[in-house]
Design a protein around this motif. Structure first.
Motif, PDB file in Angstrom:
ATOM      1  N   ASP A 222      13.496   1.229 -11.724  1.00 22.66           N
ATOM      2  CA  ASP A 222      14.173   1.316 -10.435  1.00 22.66           C
ATOM      3  C   ASP A 222      13.910   2.670  -9.796  1.00 22.66           C
ATOM      4  O   ASP A 222      14.419   3.689 -10.247  1.00 22.66           O
ATOM      5  CB  ASP A 222      15.675   1.096 -10.615  1.00 22.66           C
ATOM      6  CG  ASP A 222      16.408   0.942  -9.304  1.00 22.66           C
ATOM      7  OD1 ASP A 222      15.813   1.196  -8.230  1.00 22.66           O
ATOM      8  OD2 ASP A 222      17.586   0.550  -9.346  1.00 22.66           O
TER       9      ASP A 222
ATOM     10  N   ARG B  23      14.331   3.099  -6.382  1.00 23.06           N
ATOM     11  CA  ARG B  23      14.945   3.094  -5.051  1.00 23.06           C
ATOM     12  C   ARG B  23      15.522   4.472  -4.753  1.00 23.06           C
ATOM     13  O   ARG B  23      16.061   5.132  -5.636  1.00 23.06           O
ATOM     14  CB  ARG B  23      16.033   2.032  -4.957  1.00 23.06           C
ATOM     15  CG  ARG B  23      15.461   0.626  -4.970  1.00 23.06           C
ATOM     16  CD  ARG B  23      16.546  -0.392  -4.982  1.00 23.06           C
ATOM     17  NE  ARG B  23      17.219  -0.312  -6.299  1.00 23.06           N
ATOM     18  CZ  ARG B  23      18.205  -1.096  -6.657  1.00 23.06           C
ATOM     19  NH1 ARG B  23      18.672  -2.007  -5.835  1.00 23.06           N
ATOM     20  NH2 ARG B  23      18.748  -0.970  -7.854  1.00 23.06           N
TER      21      ARG B  23
ATOM     22  N   ASN C  44      11.169   8.853  -2.137  1.00 22.03           N
ATOM     23  CA  ASN C  44      10.174   8.744  -1.079  1.00 22.03           C
ATOM     24  C   ASN C  44       8.810   9.192  -1.569  1.00 22.03           C
ATOM     25  O   ASN C  44       8.690   9.888  -2.572  1.00 22.03           O
ATOM     26  CB  ASN C  44      10.595   9.580   0.127  1.00 22.03           C
ATOM     27  CG  ASN C  44      11.832   9.021   0.789  1.00 22.03           C
ATOM     28  OD1 ASN C  44      11.981   7.811   0.920  1.00 22.03           O
ATOM     29  ND2 ASN C  44      12.735   9.883   1.187  1.00 22.03           N
TER      30      ASN C  44
ATOM     31  N   ARG D 178      10.752  -1.340  -8.712  1.00 25.03           N
ATOM     32  CA  ARG D 178      11.589  -1.618  -7.538  1.00 25.03           C
ATOM     33  C   ARG D 178      11.626  -0.345  -6.698  1.00 25.03           C
ATOM     34  O   ARG D 178      11.955   0.724  -7.196  1.00 25.03           O
ATOM     35  CB  ARG D 178      12.999  -1.996  -7.982  1.00 25.03           C
ATOM     36  CG  ARG D 178      13.958  -2.277  -6.857  1.00 25.03           C
ATOM     37  CD  ARG D 178      15.342  -2.577  -7.394  1.00 25.03           C
ATOM     38  NE  ARG D 178      15.369  -3.809  -8.177  1.00 25.03           N
ATOM     39  CZ  ARG D 178      15.569  -5.017  -7.664  1.00 25.03           C
ATOM     40  NH1 ARG D 178      15.774  -5.161  -6.370  1.00 25.03           N
ATOM     41  NH2 ARG D 178      15.601  -6.066  -8.440  1.00 25.03           N
ATOM     42  N   THR D 179      11.258  -0.463  -5.415  1.00 25.60           N
ATOM     43  CA  THR D 179      11.232   0.697  -4.523  1.00 25.60           C
ATOM     44  C   THR D 179      11.985   0.407  -3.231  1.00 25.60           C
ATOM     45  O   THR D 179      12.173  -0.748  -2.856  1.00 25.60           O
ATOM     46  CB  THR D 179       9.791   1.093  -4.145  1.00 25.60           C
ATOM     47  OG1 THR D 179       9.209   0.051  -3.359  1.00 25.60           O
ATOM     48  CG2 THR D 179       8.938   1.342  -5.373  1.00 25.60           C
ATOM     49  N   SER D 180      12.377   1.468  -2.554  1.00 25.84           N
ATOM     50  CA  SER D 180      12.965   1.333  -1.219  1.00 25.84           C
ATOM     51  C   SER D 180      12.116   2.062  -0.181  1.00 25.84           C
ATOM     52  O   SER D 180      12.356   1.924   1.013  1.00 25.84           O
ATOM     53  CB  SER D 180      14.399   1.881  -1.202  1.00 25.84           C
ATOM     54  OG  SER D 180      14.416   3.234  -1.610  1.00 25.84           O
ATOM     55  N   ASP D 181      11.129   2.833  -0.614  1.00 28.70           N
ATOM     56  CA  ASP D 181      10.252   3.573   0.298  1.00 28.70           C
ATOM     57  C   ASP D 181       9.294   2.609   0.984  1.00 28.70           C
ATOM     58  O   ASP D 181       8.523   1.919   0.326  1.00 28.70           O
ATOM     59  CB  ASP D 181       9.468   4.616  -0.501  1.00 28.70           C
ATOM     60  CG  ASP D 181       8.506   5.421   0.358  1.00 28.70           C
ATOM     61  OD1 ASP D 181       8.612   5.368   1.600  1.00 28.70           O
ATOM     62  OD2 ASP D 181       7.652   6.111  -0.216  1.00 28.70           O
TER      63      ASP D 181
ATOM     64  N   LYS E 209       8.675  -8.621  -0.967  1.00 27.43           N
ATOM     65  CA  LYS E 209       9.743  -7.937  -0.246  1.00 27.43           C
ATOM     66  C   LYS E 209      11.086  -8.332  -0.845  1.00 27.43           C
ATOM     67  O   LYS E 209      11.299  -9.471  -1.204  1.00 27.43           O
ATOM     68  CB  LYS E 209       9.688  -8.334   1.229  1.00 27.43           C
ATOM     69  CG  LYS E 209      10.685  -7.595   2.084  1.00 27.43           C
ATOM     70  CD  LYS E 209      10.242  -7.563   3.518  1.00 27.43           C
ATOM     71  CE  LYS E 209      11.229  -6.858   4.395  1.00 27.43           C
ATOM     72  NZ  LYS E 209      11.683  -5.556   3.933  1.00 27.43           N
TER      73      LYS E 209
ATOM     74  N   ASP F  77      16.485  -4.848  -0.407  1.00 29.06           N
ATOM     75  CA  ASP F  77      16.635  -3.401  -0.323  1.00 29.06           C
ATOM     76  C   ASP F  77      15.318  -2.652  -0.505  1.00 29.06           C
ATOM     77  O   ASP F  77      15.312  -1.481  -0.851  1.00 29.06           O
ATOM     78  CB  ASP F  77      17.650  -2.919  -1.357  1.00 29.06           C
ATOM     79  CG  ASP F  77      17.274  -3.362  -2.762  1.00 29.06           C
ATOM     80  OD1 ASP F  77      16.335  -4.157  -2.923  1.00 29.06           O
ATOM     81  OD2 ASP F  77      17.936  -2.903  -3.708  1.00 29.06           O
ATOM     82  N   GLY F  78      14.197  -3.327  -0.312  1.00 25.08           N
ATOM     83  CA  GLY F  78      12.909  -2.659  -0.457  1.00 25.08           C
ATOM     84  C   GLY F  78      11.805  -3.597  -0.877  1.00 25.08           C
ATOM     85  O   GLY F  78      11.566  -4.603  -0.229  1.00 25.08           O
ATOM     86  N   HIS F  79      11.196  -3.282  -2.009  1.00 26.12           N
ATOM     87  CA  HIS F  79      10.045  -4.047  -2.460  1.00 26.12           C
ATOM     88  C   HIS F  79      10.009  -4.098  -3.982  1.00 26.12           C
ATOM     89  O   HIS F  79      10.467  -3.154  -4.640  1.00 26.12           O
ATOM     90  CB  HIS F  79       8.765  -3.382  -1.933  1.00 26.12           C
ATOM     91  CG  HIS F  79       7.728  -4.351  -1.519  1.00 26.12           C
ATOM     92  ND1 HIS F  79       7.712  -4.950  -0.291  1.00 26.12           N
ATOM     93  CD2 HIS F  79       6.666  -4.839  -2.186  1.00 26.12           C
ATOM     94  CE1 HIS F  79       6.678  -5.759  -0.218  1.00 26.12           C
ATOM     95  NE2 HIS F  79       6.025  -5.711  -1.358  1.00 26.12           N
TER      96      HIS F  79
END
Length: 79
Positions: free
Chosen positions: A11, A13, A16, A40-43, A66, A69-71
């Motif tokens: 994780d 998230r 950046n 799991r990323t949010s950037d 997708k 909350d991200g990708h």
């Protein structure tokens, strides 16, 4: 995600660019070839960075999807 589930989800998230790629790279150094990691990323830039990094480093990007909350990425470690 794929029917073949990876051993773990990493994780990332809240981090950046370039941290998601750097942390994924570091985590995969301890993995054996063929092992899989779900990231799991949010950037928003991870959608570009992770596939490019996989291609350049010899890892296989199995899935990219997708999420709310991200990708999510499913990566198989290369040789």
């Amino acid at each position: 995600m794929s029917e073949t589930e990876p051993a773990e989800t990493y994780d990332l998230r809240g981090l950046n660019c370039p941290m998601p790629v750097l942390k994924t790279q570091r985590r995969m150094l301890d993995m054996a070839p063929g092992e899989r990691l779900r990231v799991r990323t949010s950037d928003p830039l991870a959608v570009i960075d992770i596939p490019n990094w996989c291609r350049e480093s010899g890892h296989r990007l199995i899935e990219s999807e997708k999420a709310e909350d991200g990708h999510l990425f499913l990566i198989e470690r290369g040789a």
